[in-house]
Design an enzyme around this catalytic site. Sequence first.
Site, PDB file in Angstrom:
ATOM      1  N   LYS A  61       4.801   6.700   3.136  1.00 54.45           N
ATOM      2  CA  LYS A  61       5.198   6.228   1.807  1.00 54.45           C
ATOM      3  C   LYS A  61       4.358   6.900   0.704  1.00 54.45           C
ATOM      4  O   LYS A  61       4.908   7.402  -0.273  1.00 54.45           O
ATOM      5  CB  LYS A  61       5.063   4.686   1.720  1.00 54.45           C
ATOM      6  CG  LYS A  61       5.969   3.972   2.731  1.00 54.45           C
ATOM      7  CD  LYS A  61       5.892   2.474   2.625  1.00 54.45           C
ATOM      8  CE  LYS A  61       4.561   1.891   3.023  1.00 54.45           C
ATOM      9  NZ  LYS A  61       4.206   2.113   4.446  1.00 54.45           N
ATOM     10  N   THR A  62       3.032   6.938   0.914  1.00 53.71           N
ATOM     11  CA  THR A  62       2.163   7.577  -0.088  1.00 53.71           C
ATOM     12  C   THR A  62       2.488   9.070  -0.167  1.00 53.71           C
ATOM     13  O   THR A  62       2.562   9.647  -1.259  1.00 53.71           O
ATOM     14  CB  THR A  62       0.678   7.403   0.318  1.00 53.71           C
ATOM     15  OG1 THR A  62       0.448   6.009   0.527  1.00 53.71           O
ATOM     16  CG2 THR A  62      -0.256   7.925  -0.732  1.00 53.71           C
ATOM     17  N   ASP A 106       1.193   1.091  -4.904  1.00 56.44           N
ATOM     18  CA  ASP A 106       1.142   0.754  -3.486  1.00 56.44           C
ATOM     19  C   ASP A 106       1.071  -0.769  -3.364  1.00 56.44           C
ATOM     20  O   ASP A 106       0.602  -1.439  -4.292  1.00 56.44           O
ATOM     21  CB  ASP A 106      -0.104   1.402  -2.870  1.00 56.44           C
ATOM     22  CG  ASP A 106       0.018   1.579  -1.368  1.00 56.44           C
ATOM     23  OD1 ASP A 106       1.091   1.263  -0.819  1.00 56.44           O
ATOM     24  OD2 ASP A 106      -0.949   2.025  -0.745  1.00 56.44           O
ATOM     25  N   THR A 155       4.917  -2.802   2.545  1.00 59.07           N
ATOM     26  CA  THR A 155       5.137  -3.013   3.968  1.00 59.07           C
ATOM     27  C   THR A 155       6.022  -4.237   4.166  1.00 59.07           C
ATOM     28  O   THR A 155       6.445  -4.529   5.262  1.00 59.07           O
ATOM     29  CB  THR A 155       3.788  -3.259   4.688  1.00 59.07           C
ATOM     30  OG1 THR A 155       3.047  -4.210   3.930  1.00 59.07           O
ATOM     31  CG2 THR A 155       2.991  -1.979   4.819  1.00 59.07           C
ATOM     32  N   ARG A 214       0.500   8.755  10.993  1.00 60.18           N
ATOM     33  CA  ARG A 214      -0.936   8.577  10.726  1.00 60.18           C
ATOM     34  C   ARG A 214      -1.695   8.450  12.049  1.00 60.18           C
ATOM     35  O   ARG A 214      -2.756   9.041  12.226  1.00 60.18           O
ATOM     36  CB  ARG A 214      -1.190   7.336   9.870  1.00 60.18           C
ATOM     37  CG  ARG A 214      -2.683   6.997   9.799  1.00 60.18           C
ATOM     38  CD  ARG A 214      -3.009   5.836   8.901  1.00 60.18           C
ATOM     39  NE  ARG A 214      -2.734   6.168   7.530  1.00 60.18           N
ATOM     40  CZ  ARG A 214      -2.192   5.318   6.657  1.00 60.18           C
ATOM     41  NH1 ARG A 214      -1.879   4.099   7.022  1.00 60.18           N
ATOM     42  NH2 ARG A 214      -1.982   5.700   5.420  1.00 60.18           N
TER      43      ARG A 214
HETATM   44  N1  LIG Z   1       7.003  12.797   7.685  1.00 62.76           N
HETATM   45  C1  LIG Z   1       5.754  13.242   7.805  1.00 62.76           C
HETATM   46  N2  LIG Z   1       5.507  14.520   8.130  1.00 62.76           N
HETATM   47  C2  LIG Z   1       4.244  14.936   8.303  1.00 62.76           C
HETATM   48  N3  LIG Z   1       3.150  14.161   8.153  1.00 62.76           N
HETATM   49  C3  LIG Z   1       3.337  12.894   7.805  1.00 62.76           C
HETATM   50  C4  LIG Z   1       4.644  12.369   7.599  1.00 62.76           C
HETATM   51  N4  LIG Z   1       4.527  11.067   7.240  1.00 62.76           N
HETATM   52  C5  LIG Z   1       3.222  10.788   7.231  1.00 62.76           C
HETATM   53  N5  LIG Z   1       2.505  11.872   7.567  1.00 62.76           N
HETATM   54  C6  LIG Z   1       1.044  11.930   7.733  1.00 62.76           C
HETATM   55  O1  LIG Z   1       0.589  10.598   8.009  1.00 62.76           O
HETATM   56  C7  LIG Z   1      -0.463  10.232   7.126  1.00 62.76           C
HETATM   57  C8  LIG Z   1      -0.174   8.832   6.614  1.00 62.76           C
HETATM   58  O2  LIG Z   1       0.911   8.859   5.710  1.00 62.76           O
HETATM   59  P1  LIG Z   1       0.934   7.978   4.370  1.00 62.76           P
HETATM   60  O3  LIG Z   1      -0.454   7.760   3.841  1.00 62.76           O
HETATM   61  O4  LIG Z   1       1.908   8.623   3.459  1.00 62.76           O
HETATM   62  O5  LIG Z   1       1.502   6.624   4.943  1.00 62.76           O
HETATM   63  P2  LIG Z   1       1.860   5.265   4.160  1.00 62.76           P
HETATM   64  O6  LIG Z   1       3.210   4.859   4.637  1.00 62.76           O
HETATM   65  O7  LIG Z   1       1.653   5.424   2.702  1.00 62.76           O
HETATM   66  O8  LIG Z   1       0.798   4.262   4.748  1.00 62.76           O
HETATM   67  P3  LIG Z   1       0.144   2.963   4.020  1.00 62.76           P
HETATM   68  O9  LIG Z   1       1.260   2.002   3.823  1.00 62.76           O
HETATM   69  O10 LIG Z   1      -0.864   2.505   5.040  1.00 62.76           O
HETATM   70  O11 LIG Z   1      -0.499   3.452   2.754  1.00 62.76           O
HETATM   71  C9  LIG Z   1      -0.510  11.286   6.041  1.00 62.76           C
HETATM   72  O12 LIG Z   1      -1.792  11.805   5.923  1.00 62.76           O
HETATM   73  C10 LIG Z   1       0.368  12.423   6.498  1.00 62.76           C
HETATM   74  O13 LIG Z   1      -0.434  13.515   6.876  1.00 62.76           O
END
Ligand SMILES: Nc1ncnc2c1ncn2[C@@H]1O[C@H](COP(=O)(O)OP(=O)(O)OP(=O)(O)O)[C@@H](O)[C@H]1O
Length: 340
Positions: A61-62, A106, A155, A214
Amino acid sequence: MDPDADALERSAEAALRPGTLDEFVGQRVVRDQLDLVLKAASARGATADHVLLSGPPGLGKTTLAMIVAHEMGATLRVSSGPAIQHAGDLAAILSSLDEGDVLFLDEIHRLARPAEEMLYLAMEDFRVDVVVGKGAGATSIPLSLPPFTVVGATTRAGLLPAPLRDRFGFTAHLDFYEPHELRAILERSAGKLGLALDGDAAAEISGRSRGTPRIANRLLRRVRDWAQVHGSGRADLAAARQALTVYEVDERGLDRLDRAVLGALCTRFGGGPVGLSTLAVSVGEESETVETVAEPFLVREGLMSRSPRGRVATADAWVHLGLQPPADALAGETTRRLFD
Ligand SMILES: Nc1ncnc2c1ncn2[C@@H]1O[C@H](COP(=O)(O)OP(=O)(O)OP(=O)(O)O)[C@@H](O)[C@H]1O
């Protein structure tokens, strides 16, 4: 996690983040839809519609919020629900936005109610009403804002009030990744880390990554550590297996929290049903952590089910823990299979 370790983990993660939609692996439908939203806005010379992304932690998401800003050539501003305690905190952020900025919020489901109400208005009319003074003498001064894009992440989409959800022109739910998508992510990450990763090692790590990029990237870094300290430096299958054993990630990807939750469910509560908060207390965790981190994975793996009376361990969960399933768990399983 202690704050220093957390910061280190975040910076290691940032180095592996894809920077563009093309580099973003998986989530094909969401990617295609978002691509269209962004391209159409660019073609009109307008700011993109507000975007709401929901799904379990670590699915991107981030990363997608950063990509939205990058693809729009916009500045990303970052905040979160828990960081905005008062409407005034949000007013300060909103009034400092420039035209076209992308504001990433977030954990948007954790915004305080007055801030939430201010956000509706800002998202719809690009306006905030700033209240000056107190009591009978208070006056509200309207302040217009330049057009901007909110990217909200949560989430727990179900906790967002409908009026806030309705302000998002594009909403998407991110799902767990397929093993082949995780393998592609691992191969890309290994390339960025300068690590030689064998195909069978990538398959082993992806199978234990709970469908979550992640976690896949984190396990890859641990395998790299093991290979550097005990192996040849190459991430081969033996290094992957040994490292994942050291870090207590089992062959189905369950970690210590997952096993603690299942263990408590089976041994302390006879397999359930048991309420979420009782289960969380029994493993010394917050309910939200059990609900958003362990539970979606355990349910998806068919190890836990949710019933109106609480969480229940499936027969598979007992077997996975090396325990004998009680007769009713086996009967429940047979009934479930018959009706599935
Ligand atoms: N589709 C993707 N392709 C490649 N790498 C990804 C992908 N999605 C996530 N990642 C990797 O996973 C890590 C976590 O992703 P991210 O921080 O965007 O998750 P999030 O959904 O925002 O989590 P949270 O809700 O805990 O903040 C990132 O550092 C990224 O490198």
